[in-house]
Design a protein around this motif. Structure first.
Motif, short mmCIF file in Angstrom:
data_model
loop_
_atom_site.label_atom_id
_atom_site.label_comp_id
_atom_site.label_asym_id
_atom_site.label_seq_id
_atom_site.Cartn_x
_atom_site.Cartn_y
_atom_site.Cartn_z
N LEU A 177 -1.28 10.58 -0.82
CA LEU A 177 -0.02 10.33 -1.50
C LEU A 177 -0.19 9.28 -2.59
CD1 LEU A 177 3.04 10.78 -1.76
CD2 LEU A 177 3.35 9.08 0.06
N LEU A 178 -0.89 8.20 -2.28
CA LEU A 178 -1.12 7.15 -3.27
C LEU A 178 -1.95 7.67 -4.45
CD1 LEU A 178 -1.76 4.12 -0.91
CD2 LEU A 178 0.25 4.51 -2.36
N ALA A 179 -2.95 8.50 -4.16
CA ALA A 179 -3.78 9.06 -5.22
C ALA A 179 -2.96 9.98 -6.12
CB ALA A 179 -4.97 9.80 -4.62
N THR A 180 -2.09 10.76 -5.51
CA THR A 180 -1.24 11.68 -6.29
C THR A 180 -0.31 10.90 -7.19
OG1 THR A 180 -1.34 13.36 -4.57
CG2 THR A 180 0.48 13.50 -6.14
N ILE A 181 0.30 9.87 -6.65
CA ILE A 181 1.23 9.05 -7.42
C ILE A 181 0.51 8.29 -8.52
CG2 ILE A 181 2.72 7.01 -7.28
CD1 ILE A 181 3.71 8.16 -4.64
N GLY A 182 -0.71 7.83 -8.20
CA GLY A 182 -1.50 7.09 -9.17
C GLY A 182 -2.18 7.96 -10.20
N GLY A 183 -2.06 9.28 -10.03
CA GLY A 183 -2.65 10.21 -11.00
C GLY A 183 -4.12 10.48 -10.80
N GLU A 184 -4.64 10.19 -9.61
CA GLU A 184 -6.05 10.42 -9.32
C GLU A 184 -6.18 11.54 -8.30
OE1 GLU A 184 -7.70 6.80 -7.90
OE2 GLU A 184 -6.87 5.62 -9.52
N ALA A 185 -7.32 12.20 -8.29
CA ALA A 185 -7.59 13.21 -7.28
C ALA A 185 -7.92 12.53 -5.97
CB ALA A 185 -8.77 14.09 -7.71
N ALA A 186 -7.45 13.10 -4.87
CA ALA A 186 -7.72 12.51 -3.55
C ALA A 186 -9.12 12.83 -3.08
CB ALA A 186 -6.71 13.01 -2.54
N GLY B 45 -0.26 15.79 4.90
CA GLY B 45 -0.90 14.85 3.99
C GLY B 45 -1.25 13.56 4.68
N SER B 46 -1.61 12.59 3.85
CA SER B 46 -1.94 11.26 4.35
C SER B 46 -1.51 10.25 3.30
CB SER B 46 -3.45 11.13 4.60
OG SER B 46 -4.15 11.16 3.37
N LEU B 47 -1.46 9.00 3.68
CA LEU B 47 -1.08 7.96 2.74
C LEU B 47 -2.07 7.84 1.58
CD1 LEU B 47 1.03 5.92 1.97
CD2 LEU B 47 -0.16 4.24 3.35
N PRO B 48 -3.38 7.86 1.83
CA PRO B 48 -4.32 7.81 0.70
C PRO B 48 -4.11 8.97 -0.28
CG PRO B 48 -5.47 7.29 2.71
CD PRO B 48 -4.10 7.77 3.11
N TRP C 20 4.42 1.79 10.74
CA TRP C 20 3.20 2.33 10.12
C TRP C 20 2.78 3.60 10.85
CZ3 TRP C 20 0.77 1.51 5.73
CH2 TRP C 20 -0.51 2.01 5.57
N ALA C 21 2.78 3.57 12.17
CA ALA C 21 2.41 4.75 12.96
C ALA C 21 3.37 5.90 12.69
CB ALA C 21 2.38 4.40 14.44
N ALA C 22 4.66 5.59 12.58
CA ALA C 22 5.65 6.63 12.32
C ALA C 22 5.47 7.22 10.92
CB ALA C 22 7.06 6.06 12.48
N ILE C 23 5.16 6.39 9.94
CA ILE C 23 4.92 6.88 8.58
C ILE C 23 3.70 7.81 8.57
CG2 ILE C 23 4.13 6.18 6.28
CD1 ILE C 23 5.89 3.60 6.71
N GLU C 24 2.62 7.37 9.21
CA GLU C 24 1.42 8.20 9.27
C GLU C 24 1.69 9.53 9.97
OE1 GLU C 24 -1.44 5.49 11.09
OE2 GLU C 24 -2.50 5.47 9.17
N HIS C 25 2.47 9.47 11.05
CA HIS C 25 2.80 10.70 11.78
C HIS C 25 3.59 11.66 10.90
CE1 HIS C 25 3.96 13.39 15.00
NE2 HIS C 25 5.21 13.26 14.59
N ARG C 26 4.59 11.15 10.21
CA ARG C 26 5.41 12.01 9.35
C ARG C 26 4.60 12.60 8.21
NH1 ARG C 26 11.39 9.22 9.24
NH2 ARG C 26 11.55 9.01 11.50
N LEU C 27 3.71 11.82 7.63
CA LEU C 27 2.86 12.35 6.57
C LEU C 27 1.94 13.44 7.10
CD1 LEU C 27 2.00 9.11 4.59
CD2 LEU C 27 3.34 11.07 3.76
N THR C 28 1.41 13.24 8.31
CA THR C 28 0.55 14.25 8.93
C THR C 28 1.31 15.54 9.17
OG1 THR C 28 -0.80 12.55 9.97
CG2 THR C 28 -0.91 14.75 10.94
N VAL C 29 2.53 15.42 9.64
CA VAL C 29 3.36 16.61 9.87
C VAL C 29 3.58 17.37 8.57
CG1 VAL C 29 5.71 17.36 10.50
CG2 VAL C 29 4.50 15.73 11.95
N LEU C 30 3.69 16.63 7.47
CA LEU C 30 3.89 17.24 6.16
C LEU C 30 2.58 17.74 5.55
CD1 LEU C 30 6.45 14.71 4.67
CD2 LEU C 30 6.91 17.05 5.45
#
Length: 66
Positions: free
Chosen positions: A57-66, A52-55, A40-50
């Motif tokens: 990413l989920l909002a984008t995939i779900g079609g909602e604005a973050a 973004g964040s998991l919320p 989980w920490a590694a996923i969050e770190h990689r998203l931060t480097v890119l």
């Protein structure tokens, strides 16, 4: 030292993203809760480097604005 994402955690993340895209929030939440703390920490770190964040990413995939 670089934190690693286990193969199991990668699969759970994929399941969560697919479920979120289909609007199946209970399955998405269950998959995310199955991810071990180190991965989980590694996923969050990689998203931060890119930039973004998991919320976000989920909002984008779900079609909602973050």
């Amino acid at each position: 030292m670089t934190e690693r994402i286990t193969l199991m955690a990668a699969g759970e993340l994929r399941t969560a993203l697919e479920a979120a895209a289909q609007g199946d929030l209970p399955t998405a939440a269950a998959a995310l809760m199955s991810i071990d703390p180190t991965s989980w920490a590694a996923i969050e770190h990689r998203l931060t480097v890119l930039g973004g964040s998991l919320p976000e990413l989920l909002a984008t995939i779900g079609g909602e604005a973050a």
